[in-house]
Scaffold this motif. Structure first.
Motif, PDB file in Angstrom:
ATOM      1  N   TRP A 193      32.973   7.519  27.489  1.00  0.00           N
ATOM      2  CA  TRP A 193      31.901   6.599  27.880  1.00  0.00           C
ATOM      3  C   TRP A 193      32.002   6.255  29.366  1.00  0.00           C
ATOM      4  O   TRP A 193      33.097   6.074  29.921  1.00  0.00           O
ATOM      5  N   GLN A 209      30.612   8.736  17.831  1.00  0.00           N
ATOM      6  CA  GLN A 209      29.959   8.175  19.015  1.00  0.00           C
ATOM      7  C   GLN A 209      30.590   8.624  20.331  1.00  0.00           C
ATOM      8  O   GLN A 209      30.975   7.790  21.169  1.00  0.00           O
ATOM      9  N   CYS A 212      28.735   8.532  25.581  1.00  0.00           N
ATOM     10  CA  CYS A 212      27.602   7.649  25.848  1.00  0.00           C
ATOM     11  C   CYS A 212      27.684   7.099  27.270  1.00  0.00           C
ATOM     12  O   CYS A 212      28.777   6.883  27.800  1.00  0.00           O
ATOM     13  N   TYR A 213      26.543   6.911  27.883  1.00  0.00           N
ATOM     14  CA  TYR A 213      26.444   6.378  29.246  1.00  0.00           C
ATOM     15  C   TYR A 213      27.179   7.257  30.265  1.00  0.00           C
ATOM     16  O   TYR A 213      27.764   6.761  31.225  1.00  0.00           O
ATOM     17  N   LEU A 229      25.816   9.976  16.531  1.00  0.00           N
ATOM     18  CA  LEU A 229      25.316   9.035  17.550  1.00  0.00           C
ATOM     19  C   LEU A 229      25.815   9.415  18.946  1.00  0.00           C
ATOM     20  O   LEU A 229      26.185   8.567  19.749  1.00  0.00           O
ATOM     21  N   GLU A 232      24.306   8.946  23.863  1.00  0.00           N
ATOM     22  CA  GLU A 232      23.344   7.889  24.146  1.00  0.00           C
ATOM     23  C   GLU A 232      23.354   7.526  25.633  1.00  0.00           C
ATOM     24  O   GLU A 232      24.395   7.285  26.227  1.00  0.00           O
ATOM     25  N   ARG A 233      22.169   7.536  26.214  1.00  0.00           N
ATOM     26  CA  ARG A 233      21.941   7.155  27.605  1.00  0.00           C
ATOM     27  C   ARG A 233      22.764   7.992  28.579  1.00  0.00           C
ATOM     28  O   ARG A 233      23.247   7.502  29.609  1.00  0.00           O
ATOM     29  N   LYS A 248      21.669  10.466  19.728  1.00  0.00           N
ATOM     30  CA  LYS A 248      20.921   9.212  19.857  1.00  0.00           C
ATOM     31  C   LYS A 248      20.575   8.938  21.320  1.00  0.00           C
ATOM     32  O   LYS A 248      21.457   8.879  22.175  1.00  0.00           O
ATOM     33  N   ASN A 249      19.321   8.811  21.598  1.00  0.00           N
ATOM     34  CA  ASN A 249      18.804   8.324  22.883  1.00  0.00           C
ATOM     35  C   ASN A 249      19.439   8.979  24.109  1.00  0.00           C
ATOM     36  O   ASN A 249      19.910   8.284  25.024  1.00  0.00           O
ATOM     37  N   PRO A 250      19.469  10.320  24.167  1.00  0.00           N
ATOM     38  CA  PRO A 250      19.961  10.937  25.398  1.00  0.00           C
ATOM     39  C   PRO A 250      19.035  10.604  26.559  1.00  0.00           C
ATOM     40  O   PRO A 250      17.825  10.414  26.387  1.00  0.00           O
ATOM     41  N   ASP A 266      14.776   6.041  20.341  1.00  0.00           N
ATOM     42  CA  ASP A 266      14.091   4.764  20.449  1.00  0.00           C
ATOM     43  C   ASP A 266      13.220   4.831  21.698  1.00  0.00           C
ATOM     44  O   ASP A 266      13.723   4.870  22.820  1.00  0.00           O
ATOM     45  N   ALA A 270      14.469   5.509  25.657  1.00  0.00           N
ATOM     46  CA  ALA A 270      14.672   6.925  25.943  1.00  0.00           C
ATOM     47  C   ALA A 270      13.343   7.674  25.932  1.00  0.00           C
ATOM     48  O   ALA A 270      12.479   7.413  25.097  1.00  0.00           O
TER      49      ALA A 270
END
Length: 280
Positions: A193, A209, A212-213, A229, A232-233, A248-250, A266, A270
């Motif tokens: 992350w 997970q 992410c970020y 997940l 994400e981001r 999730k939400n790349p 979402d 995203a």
């Protein structure tokens, strides 16, 4: 100067020695003295037992060979430069900190907060049996054949290359910059992350997970197991053999995999059009 087959327990027992050999000695005893070899330079310590605190502070140009630093040997190496450690056991908390040009070879480690704020590190054939926050703020490291179990590893590290290793470590690589990992198994939750320029090649990634970020994350020819997940981001360039459980939400980039379970977007956070997702 040579110190052989002796026992030392007083404060600063061999303070400031230079051009010396310390062989088959014990640093242990009722006086419980600290800082046995502080400020020493150009020394070789071999076959010895360290059972007192802070033995190797402010060393320059030293070899520490086949030596046991016990759990009582707290904060064994701090503020050192140009040190080779080979065939040793390091068991005290905070074993290496604020050091530069350190080689750690053929050794075993059981040390929480191991190797903090150290520059120019070389590791080969080392087992870390247990640690928390190992490799915190390490700058410039080449690591090979490292087996590690612990938590929160490599946080805030930069310019690190890792080869042929096996990690069981959650929250690894948080806030890292310019890290490349090849031919390595990484088990753990919440990997990578907030990293920047994290690259994994031919790696096995296991745990929930991940990634992410992230900025400029790259996965090449990797496998992912139990990785839900993910991404994400994150801005990503991902090529995975086999299945990714869910994405999730790349943020942006591309993802290629053999199979993808769920794609969760979402629209409030995203833009689906900015990430190309394809199945091999």
């Amino acid at each position: 100067m040579e110190y052989k087959n002796q026992t030392f327990d007083e404060e600063r027992a061999l303070y400031g020695i230079s051009d010396s050999l310390v062989e088959n000695c014990r640093f242990d005893g009722p006086k419980d003295g600290e800082s046995a070899l502080k400020e020493a330079h150009n020394i070789k310590v071999t076959g010895s037992f360290m059972n007192l605190r802070y033995p190797f502070w402010h060393l320059e140009k030293a070899e520490i060979l086949n030596t046991h630093m016990s759990e009582n040997c707290r904060a064994a190496l701090w503020y050192d430069k140009d040190i080779k450690i080979d065939g040793c056991k390091l068991e005290g908390i905070k074993a290496i900190r604020e050091c530069e040009n350190i080689s750690l070879l053929n050794s075993t480690v059981n040390s929480s907060e191991f190797i903090w704020k150290t520059k120019n590190l070389f590791i080969n054939n080392v087992e870390i049996k247990e640690s928390q926050y190992p490799f915190f703020e390490v700058e410039g490291a080449k690591i090979k054949n490292l087996t590690m179990k612990g938590k929160y590893s490599f946080q805030y590290g930069s310019d690190i290359e890792i080869l042929d290793s096996n990690f069981d470590t959650k929250d690894a690589f948080w806030h890292t910059k310019n890290v490349t990992v090849k031919n390595t198994v990484i088990r753990g939750e919440y990997l990578g992350w907030y990293s920047e320029n994290l690259t994994l090649i031919n790696c096995s990634i296991i745990g929930t997970q991940p990634f992410c970020y992230c900025k400029n994350l790259r996965l090449e020819n990797c496998t992912m197991e139990g990785c839900d997940l993910a991404f994400e981001r994150s801005s990503i360039d991902v090529s995975v053999k086999g299945r990714i459980e869910s994405i999730k939400n790349p943020l942006s980039g591309k993802i290629t995999a053999g199979e993808i379970g769920d794609i969760i977007i979402d629209e409030n956070v995203a833009d689906r059009s900015k990430t190309v997702i394809s199945i091999l």
